[in-house]
Design a protein around this motif. Structure first.
Motif, mmCIF file in Angstrom:
data_model
loop_
_atom_site.group_PDB
_atom_site.id
_atom_site.type_symbol
_atom_site.label_atom_id
_atom_site.label_comp_id
_atom_site.label_asym_id
_atom_site.label_seq_id
_atom_site.Cartn_x
_atom_site.Cartn_y
_atom_site.Cartn_z
ATOM 1 N N GLY A 410 -5.476 17.394 -8.203
ATOM 2 C CA GLY A 410 -4.811 16.221 -8.761
ATOM 3 C C GLY A 410 -4.606 15.130 -7.724
ATOM 4 N N ASP A 411 -4.209 15.515 -6.506
ATOM 5 C CA ASP A 411 -3.997 14.527 -5.444
ATOM 6 C C ASP A 411 -5.310 13.841 -5.062
ATOM 7 N N ARG A 412 -6.401 14.616 -4.997
ATOM 8 C CA ARG A 412 -7.694 14.020 -4.674
ATOM 9 C C ARG A 412 -8.134 13.050 -5.767
ATOM 10 N N MET A 413 -7.837 13.400 -6.996
ATOM 11 C CA MET A 413 -8.192 12.494 -8.087
ATOM 12 C C MET A 413 -7.386 11.206 -7.999
ATOM 13 N N LEU A 414 -6.096 11.308 -7.664
ATOM 14 C CA LEU A 414 -5.276 10.100 -7.522
ATOM 15 C C LEU A 414 -5.799 9.225 -6.392
ATOM 16 N N GLY A 415 -6.272 9.853 -5.305
ATOM 17 C CA GLY A 415 -6.865 9.076 -4.228
ATOM 18 C C GLY A 415 -8.124 8.353 -4.676
ATOM 19 N N GLU A 416 -8.936 9.015 -5.491
ATOM 20 C CA GLU A 416 -10.141 8.378 -6.023
ATOM 21 C C GLU A 416 -9.774 7.252 -6.987
ATOM 22 N N VAL A 417 -8.749 7.461 -7.798
ATOM 23 C CA VAL A 417 -8.283 6.407 -8.707
ATOM 24 C C VAL A 417 -7.850 5.182 -7.906
ATOM 25 N N ALA A 418 -7.114 5.411 -6.814
ATOM 26 C CA ALA A 418 -6.660 4.298 -5.976
ATOM 27 C C ALA A 418 -7.839 3.519 -5.410
ATOM 28 N N ALA A 419 -8.869 4.248 -4.950
ATOM 29 C CA ALA A 419 -10.047 3.569 -4.392
ATOM 30 C C ALA A 419 -10.751 2.736 -5.456
ATOM 31 N N ARG A 420 -10.856 3.259 -6.670
ATOM 32 C CA ARG A 420 -11.512 2.501 -7.735
ATOM 33 C C ARG A 420 -10.701 1.255 -8.103
ATOM 34 N N LEU A 421 -9.385 1.390 -8.131
ATOM 35 C CA LEU A 421 -8.552 0.234 -8.463
ATOM 36 C C LEU A 421 -8.667 -0.855 -7.397
ATOM 37 N N LYS A 422 -8.686 -0.460 -6.125
ATOM 38 C CA LYS A 422 -8.782 -1.455 -5.054
ATOM 39 C C LYS A 422 -10.090 -2.239 -5.135
ATOM 40 N N SER A 423 -11.144 -1.554 -5.598
ATOM 41 C CA SER A 423 -12.440 -2.235 -5.690
ATOM 42 C C SER A 423 -12.455 -3.303 -6.781
ATOM 43 N N LEU A 424 -11.499 -3.271 -7.687
ATOM 44 C CA LEU A 424 -11.456 -4.230 -8.799
ATOM 45 C C LEU A 424 -10.558 -5.422 -8.519
ATOM 46 N N ILE A 425 -9.813 -5.374 -7.428
ATOM 47 C CA ILE A 425 -8.802 -6.393 -7.155
ATOM 48 C C ILE A 425 -9.394 -7.525 -6.326
ATOM 49 N N VAL A 426 -9.009 -8.748 -6.647
ATOM 50 C CA VAL A 426 -9.458 -9.924 -5.900
ATOM 51 C C VAL A 426 -8.251 -10.541 -5.186
ATOM 52 N N GLU A 427 -8.513 -11.603 -4.438
ATOM 53 C CA GLU A 427 -7.454 -12.269 -3.688
ATOM 54 C C GLU A 427 -6.376 -12.786 -4.638
ATOM 55 N N GLY A 428 -5.144 -12.647 -4.218
ATOM 56 C CA GLY A 428 -4.031 -13.079 -5.050
ATOM 57 C C GLY A 428 -3.531 -12.007 -5.983
ATOM 58 N N GLU A 429 -4.085 -10.765 -5.878
ATOM 59 C CA GLU A 429 -3.670 -9.650 -6.726
ATOM 60 C C GLU A 429 -3.271 -8.474 -5.834
ATOM 61 N N VAL A 430 -2.277 -7.744 -6.262
ATOM 62 C CA VAL A 430 -1.782 -6.582 -5.522
ATOM 63 C C VAL A 430 -1.796 -5.375 -6.452
ATOM 64 N N VAL A 431 -2.430 -4.304 -6.006
ATOM 65 C CA VAL A 431 -2.430 -3.069 -6.781
ATOM 66 C C VAL A 431 -1.624 -2.031 -6.019
ATOM 67 N N GLY A 432 -0.847 -1.239 -6.731
ATOM 68 C CA GLY A 432 -0.014 -0.234 -6.090
ATOM 69 C C GLY A 432 0.240 0.940 -7.015
ATOM 70 N N ARG A 433 0.947 1.907 -6.481
ATOM 71 C CA ARG A 433 1.273 3.116 -7.247
ATOM 72 C C ARG A 433 2.774 3.146 -7.518
ATOM 73 N N LEU A 434 3.113 3.246 -8.793
ATOM 74 C CA LEU A 434 4.523 3.310 -9.172
ATOM 75 C C LEU A 434 5.102 4.698 -8.956
ATOM 76 N N GLY A 435 4.247 5.711 -9.039
ATOM 77 C CA GLY A 435 4.698 7.090 -8.913
ATOM 78 C C GLY A 435 3.967 7.960 -9.914
ATOM 79 N N GLY A 436 3.795 9.243 -9.597
ATOM 80 C CA GLY A 436 3.088 10.142 -10.498
ATOM 81 C C GLY A 436 1.678 9.647 -10.736
ATOM 82 N N ASP A 437 1.283 9.518 -11.997
ATOM 83 C CA ASP A 437 -0.049 8.991 -12.319
ATOM 84 C C ASP A 437 0.042 7.579 -12.884
ATOM 85 N N GLU A 438 1.078 6.842 -12.483
ATOM 86 C CA GLU A 438 1.263 5.463 -12.928
ATOM 87 C C GLU A 438 0.946 4.491 -11.787
ATOM 88 N N PHE A 439 0.139 3.482 -12.095
ATOM 89 C CA PHE A 439 -0.217 2.442 -11.144
ATOM 90 C C PHE A 439 0.116 1.084 -11.762
#
Length: 788
Positions: A410-439
């Motif tokens: 599960g932790d490895r999957m969350l790390g992969e999810v984070a990497a995919r989300l970062k690849s979608l973000i452009v300047e002026g946007e911030v992506v983060g993790r709220l906790g658990g499986d919520e971003f």
């Protein structure tokens, strides 16, 4: 002014006799230090003691030769030789007593060995008393008295052993004196023995007290030395001084060491040049170094100024304090101050700050940083009359993967999810993790809503792609809820709440979709909140009631059981649909007390008012089965009502196996052991049902109404499923109940397919308890007419 010293505070502590001779450790002392040194001295005089005893025996032998039988004399000498050898070996064995912990058993063993020598001398004196003349006793005692005095006066003896030797020898001397009627000698022997023992104790008291004091002084000295050493080695502060031209003077060794130089190398060198590194040539200095130069230029006091310096190409952080130096005439003479290297503390503070603002698992900004980013976005939107956006993301089906494959996957999957989300973000946007499986994503300035919609679709599509983790291909989905600021909220809390409401709607509609916040969602949430508040008091207000729907035998159409169905007639909201309040009860875990009430009420009604051949079916939520005392709840309901356990059938759905299958199975097996039966409801609409049928022996399989309606419309798939379920149930010894039968044609169709029981509006809608009683009354009347 110091306080006067109390003499009692500096005097040696009072020691008991047991402490003095070693039978008890003085409080707060080290046993090995107090007595170990004394026993270690024994080996230094082993040869002297051997020589003294053998010489004494030779003297006695020469004197008594002829008056004491030679055999006795020889045996005496042999025994003494063995005793001396045994005692000497014990002396040598304690040679390292000052370097280890000496046991009380070792001290007692040594005393016994030494006492053996005294016992041998006593035996000799007794032999003289019986076999020689009385004068020989006096002679031998004189020699023994010499040995006693030597043992008690020597500093190379152990107190307990000296006392044992003295007692061993004195007892024999006293007995021999009394045997030969030499009473004066007996008094001398007794007094000599007692005085020798007293002398041993007093001498030992002085030595033990001295050792205690010496040990305490040594310990204090070691503590002081240790503190001084730690201060010298660990003290981070150093002194620095510069002249009016900012050149170093009176360089201390510690300051030179902090620069990696010798004092002579840097004496007279430019202070700022030494700590600026390559920046001195390029002219690029850290802001903190500019601040230091400015304070030196203005000749003002400063303290705790943290400066970034460069030492041998390595960046360090110094904390400096300084004061300008002026002479008697007020002339400026330079600066003097103290400094310390705070690099480690600075790095620790930065790490703590990082941990406070970033998620350690995904390296994304955490909830706190997202809140700050959203707050700044709202300020920006208010200042420039623009809009910002907040997207809340929740993974679909992640919990099932986390529970089944473990938290590491599960932790490895969350790390992969984070990497995919970062690849979608452009300047002026911030992506983060709220906790658990919520971003979440914060869009600072959203010119048009198209970007929000596009980003939400991209997130759902990207996160729904397969994950390759540990040679496994895994799938999860994603749901997104969004809110626009300041339209949907002017504060961080409002936007968070409204985006969460939108996300809740997206997941409620099946997941894998994006929903924007609408004002109606807040109204629904408020309605839900009020409904929950009323639901918490529903049982106390006696607002709950049960309706019962009949289940009939497919062949005879005789009623075999009633399914208990809960209804809520709220004083605040009127009649509330079960489809609305039961999910709410499950979300809030209110289903547990409500389910307990249903179990008790249904059992009581069946036991008191129904024929004994009619069962009652009670639906049980997964939340109830996960309670540790679920089977006890069933037992209480049966015992309080007096219902036969065979008349109770517990209905569960396949969802009970999704959270903790072993707990659910154990709870149901305990109920089956009581005699209750268990039915699997909504069969085929959930997950891998066949596996559950193999693990748990159900009594009934209920065919869901969707298959019955499909079969009524001649759906080949529905017909095939019903036939397969019936065949499988027959082979496993289970009955089948078809739900949702609404007319005679459907009943006939189900009957022809082989279903055992039928439930539906055709045979009766859910009815209050009084109507159930009316059904039994009519059935009884019909039976009487048939029999007549």
């Amino acid at each position: 002014m110091s306080e006067p010293v109390n003499p009692q505070q500096t005097s040696a502590p009072a020691l008991s006799t047991r402490q003095v001779i070693g039978l008890e450790a003085p409080e707060g002392s080290d046993w090995g230090v107090v007595h170990g040194q004394q026993y270690a001295l024994l080996q230094e005089r082993v040869k002297v003691r051997i020589g003294l005893h053998l010489t004494s025996f030779v003297l006695v032998s020469v004197t008594l030769y002829g008056s004491l039988p030679t055999v006795v004399l020889g045996l005496w000498g042999l025994a003494l030789l063995v005793a001396v050898g045994f005692a000497s070996r014990s002396d040598l064995g304690l040679g390292d007593a000052d370097n280890r912990f000496i046991e009380l058993g070792e001290m007692k063993s040594h005393a016994m060995a030494t006492g053996t020598k005294g016992a041998v001398w006593s035996a000799g004196m007794l032999a003289c008393a019986w076999l020689a003349d009385p004068a020989s006793v006096v002679l031998v005692w004189a020699v023994v008295a010499m040995l006693v005095v030597a043992s008690s006066a020597s500093r190379f003896g152990a107190p307990l052993s000296s006392i044992t030797f003295t007692l061993g020898a004195g007892v024999g001397g006293l007995a021999a004196s009394l045997i030969t009627a030499q009473y004066g000698l007996a008094v001398v022997v007794l007094m000599t023995t007692l005085l020798a023992i007293f002398g041993v104790i007093e001498s030992a008291r002085i030595r033990v007290a001295a050792r205690l004091a010496e040990s305490a002084m040594q310990e204090k000295s070691e503590v002081v030395s240790m503190l001084l050493r730690e201060f010298e080695e660990g003290q981070a502060d150093w002194l620095w001084q510069i002249d009016p031209r900012r050149r170093l003077k009176s360089v201390s060794p510690r300051f030179a060491f902090s620069l990696g130089k010798q004092p002579s190398e840097i004496e007279g060198e430019s202070f700022l040049q030494l700590i600026s590194g390559d920046g001195w040539k390029t002219g690029r200095f850290p802001p903190s170094l500019h601040e230091l130069a400015d304070k030196l230029k203005r000749k003002k006091n400063f303290s705790n100024l943290v400066v970034r310096v460069s030492i041998d190409g390595q960046d360090r952080w110094w904390e400096l304090s300084g004061t300008p130096i002026v002479d008697e005439m007020g002339t400026y003479q330079g600066f003097r101050g103290v400094g310390s290297d705070v690099t480690e503390q600075r790095e620790s503070s930065e790490k703590i700050e990082y941990l406070a603002r970033y998620d350690t698992l995904t390296q994304l900004p955490n909830r706190r940083m997202l809140n700050e980013a959203l707050g700044e976005a709202l300020k920006y939107a208010a200042e420039w009359r623009s809009r910002c956006a907040f997207l809340m993301i929740d993974l679909d089906r992640f919990k099932a993967i986390n529970d089944s494959l473990g938290h590491l996957v599960g932790d490895r999957m969350l790390g992969e999810v984070a990497a995919r989300l970062k690849s979608l973000i452009v300047e002026g946007e911030v992506v983060g993790r709220l906790g658990g499986d919520e971003f979440a994503v914060v869009i600072r300035d959203i010119a048009n809503r198209e970007r929000m919609d596009t980003l939400a679709r991209d997130i759902i599509q990207r996160l729904s792609e397969p994950y390759h983790i540990e040679n496994q291909v895994l799938y999860v989905g994603a749901s997104v809820g969004s809110a626009l600021g300041p339209r949907d909220g002017r504060t961080v809390e409002e936007l968070l709440r409204n985006a969460d409401l939108a996300l809740y709607r997206a997941k409620g509609e099946g997941g894998g979709m994006h929903r924007e916040y609408e004002p109606s969602l807040h109204a629904n949430a408020e309605e839900k909140r009020q409904l929950e508040h009323s639901l918490r008091n529903a049982l106390e207000r006696d607002e709950m009631l049960l309706h019962y729907q009949p289940v009939v035998d497919a062949t005879t159409e005789e009623i075999v059981s009633f399914e208990a169905l809960i209804r809520w007639d709220s004083a605040d909201h009127g009649f509330v649909s079960p489809g609305k309040f039961i999910p709410l009860a499950e979300d809030t875990r209110l289903i547990v007390p409500i389910g307990t009430w249903v179990m008790q009420e249904a059992c009581r009604e069946a036991a008191e008012n129904w024929p004994t051949n009619i069962k009652v079916n009670v639906n049980v939520s997964p939340e109830q089965l996960l309670e540790t005392d679920f089977s006890a709840t069933v037992v209480r309901a049966l015992s309080d009502s007096g219902l036969d356990p065979k008349r109770l059938e517990i209905e569960v759905t396949e969802s009970i196996f999704l959270r903790d299958a072993s707990v659910a199975r154990n709870a149901l097996e305990e109920c089956m052991a009581l005699g209750c039966s268990v039915a699997l409801d909504d069969f085929g609409t959930g997950y891998s049902s066949l596996g559950y049928l193999r693990k748990l022996k159900f009594s009934t399989i209920k065919v869901d109404r969707t298959f019955v309606q499909g079969a009524a419309q001649q759906s080949p798939e529905s017909i095939a499923i019903i036939r397969a379920v019936v065949a499988m149930a027959d082979s496993l010894g289970m009955t089948t109940t078809a739900e949702g039968v609404e007319n005679e044609e459907e009943a006939e169709m189900i009957r022809s397919m082989g279903c055992t029981k039928i439930q539906g509006f055709h045979f009766g809608r859910p009815m209050p308890r009084d109507d159930v009683a009316g059904v039994f009354t009519r059935r009884a009347a019909e039976q009487r007419l048939k029999s007549a």
